[in-house]
Design a protein around this motif. Structure first.
Motif, PDB file in Angstrom:
ATOM      1  N   UNK A  72      -0.999  -3.794  -1.515  1.00 43.59           N
ATOM      2  CA  UNK A  72      -0.839  -5.201  -1.186  1.00 43.59           C
ATOM      3  C   UNK A  72      -1.349  -5.531   0.201  1.00 43.59           C
ATOM      4  N   UNK A  73      -1.061  -6.767   0.629  1.00 43.48           N
ATOM      5  CA  UNK A  73      -1.589  -7.240   1.911  1.00 43.48           C
ATOM      6  C   UNK A  73      -0.511  -7.269   2.990  1.00 43.48           C
ATOM      7  N   UNK A  74      -0.887  -7.779   4.162  1.00 45.47           N
ATOM      8  CA  UNK A  74       0.017  -7.793   5.313  1.00 45.47           C
ATOM      9  C   UNK A  74       1.240  -8.667   5.070  1.00 45.47           C
ATOM     10  N   UNK A  75       1.043  -9.832   4.465  1.00 49.32           N
ATOM     11  CA  UNK A  75       2.167 -10.739   4.222  1.00 49.32           C
ATOM     12  C   UNK A  75       3.207 -10.083   3.314  1.00 49.32           C
ATOM     13  N   UNK A  76       2.746  -9.363   2.309  1.00 54.80           N
ATOM     14  CA  UNK A  76       3.658  -8.674   1.410  1.00 54.80           C
ATOM     15  C   UNK A  76       4.416  -7.576   2.154  1.00 54.80           C
ATOM     16  N   UNK A  77       3.718  -6.853   3.024  1.00 55.20           N
ATOM     17  CA  UNK A  77       4.341  -5.776   3.794  1.00 55.20           C
ATOM     18  C   UNK A  77       5.479  -6.300   4.668  1.00 55.20           C
ATOM     19  N   UNK A  92       3.416   2.572   3.461  1.00 55.13           N
ATOM     20  CA  UNK A  92       2.305   3.156   4.213  1.00 55.13           C
ATOM     21  C   UNK A  92       1.411   2.036   4.724  1.00 55.13           C
ATOM     22  N   UNK A  93       1.445   1.817   6.039  1.00 59.00           N
ATOM     23  CA  UNK A  93       0.606   0.819   6.697  1.00 59.00           C
ATOM     24  C   UNK A  93      -0.664   1.512   7.178  1.00 59.00           C
ATOM     25  N   UNK A  94      -1.779   1.251   6.518  1.00 57.46           N
ATOM     26  CA  UNK A  94      -3.034   1.908   6.889  1.00 57.46           C
ATOM     27  C   UNK A  94      -3.811   1.113   7.940  1.00 57.46           C
ATOM     28  N   UNK A 155      -2.911  -2.734   3.890  1.00 58.15           N
ATOM     29  CA  UNK A 155      -3.676  -2.929   5.114  1.00 58.15           C
ATOM     30  C   UNK A 155      -3.585  -4.416   5.409  1.00 58.15           C
ATOM     31  N   UNK A 156      -4.653  -5.046   5.823  1.00 61.63           N
ATOM     32  CA  UNK A 156      -4.604  -6.480   6.094  1.00 61.63           C
ATOM     33  C   UNK A 156      -4.716  -7.287   4.796  1.00 61.63           C
ATOM     34  N   UNK A 157      -5.702  -6.923   3.977  1.00 59.89           N
ATOM     35  CA  UNK A 157      -5.949  -7.638   2.728  1.00 59.89           C
ATOM     36  C   UNK A 157      -5.597  -6.829   1.483  1.00 59.89           C
ATOM     37  N   UNK A 158      -5.354  -5.539   1.657  1.00 61.27           N
ATOM     38  CA  UNK A 158      -5.051  -4.701   0.503  1.00 61.27           C
ATOM     39  C   UNK A 158      -6.269  -4.405  -0.345  1.00 61.27           C
TER      40      UNK A 158
END
Length: 213
Positions: A72-77, A92-94, A155-158
């Motif tokens: 997924x993307x940053x907002x989801x994280x 896991x934040x890449x 990541x940012x956009x997944x």
């Protein structure tokens, strides 16, 4: 068997690979030829038609790309409520970092949850040596799946950094060829690893294929 043309690198000590060396160009073609089957957002059904559900769905972007592994993307994280609803146990934040194009979360961000966190400071550039983290990322994802948990990789956009790490997991831990891993993930999410990442995945594919000869 993976293809992409023969390579003259390495000399006689390298074992010959039937079908030739895997190349980044070949993996790019596999990516292009694999279509994404877009599905409803994980955690929701057609019965979820109330206003709060729609608002939540509009704020997250996430797909289950293989059993118990989500990209997924940053907002989801940053949406801990949604991650808890999915039953995520490992994040896991890449793209960990505070600069533009990075996601400024860390272990402290999830301290009020039971989720385990790992952060990798990767830029989405073809020159980034993402391969130095392939095995660590694969082990982290494997820990989630093998213990009955669920991994959320972002990541940012997944699309690029996170997808590359999940592909490496499938290759290292599930013994998939790179082409099969790409088909598996791409069929469930519209991923776009950059050319440099595809090249590094091709190199990993050749290494793993030789080890298994």
């Amino acid at each position: 068997m993976a293809k992409g043309g023969d390579s003259s690198k390495g000399g006689d000590f390298q074992k010959h690979l039937a079908g030739g060396e895997t190349t980044g160009q070949y993996l790019a073609q596999v990516l292009y030829n694999t279509k994404t089957d877009f599905k409803p957002l994980p955690g929701f059904t057609e019965k979820d038609d109330n206003t709060s559900s729609y608002r939540l769905q509009a704020s997250v972007d996430c797909d289950e790309v293989c059993p118990n592994i989500y990209i997924g993307d940053a907002a989801t994280a940053k949406n801990k409520k949604y991650l808890k609803m999915l039953g995520i146990t490992h994040v896991l934040n890449t793209a960990e970092g505070k600069r533009f194009g990075f996601v400024d979360t860390d272990a402290n961000y999830y301290k009020d949850t039971t989720m385990k966190y790992m952060g990798l400071p990767l830029a989405d550039l073809p020159s980034t040596c993402i391969n130095q983290y392939f095995h660590a990322a694969a082990t982290f994802i494997e820990e989630a799946v093998s213990t009955g948990g669920k991994a959320f990789v972002h990541c940012m956009m997944g699309m690029s950094r996170s997808a590359t790490c999940v592909l490496a997991y499938l290759m290292i831990k599930e013994q998939m060829l790179a082409s099969k891993a790409i088909q598996t993930v791409r069929s469930n999410r519209d991923i776009h690893p950059n050319d440099g990442f595809l090249r590094q995945l091709a190199e990993l594919d050749n290494q793993l294929r030789r080890q298994r000869l």
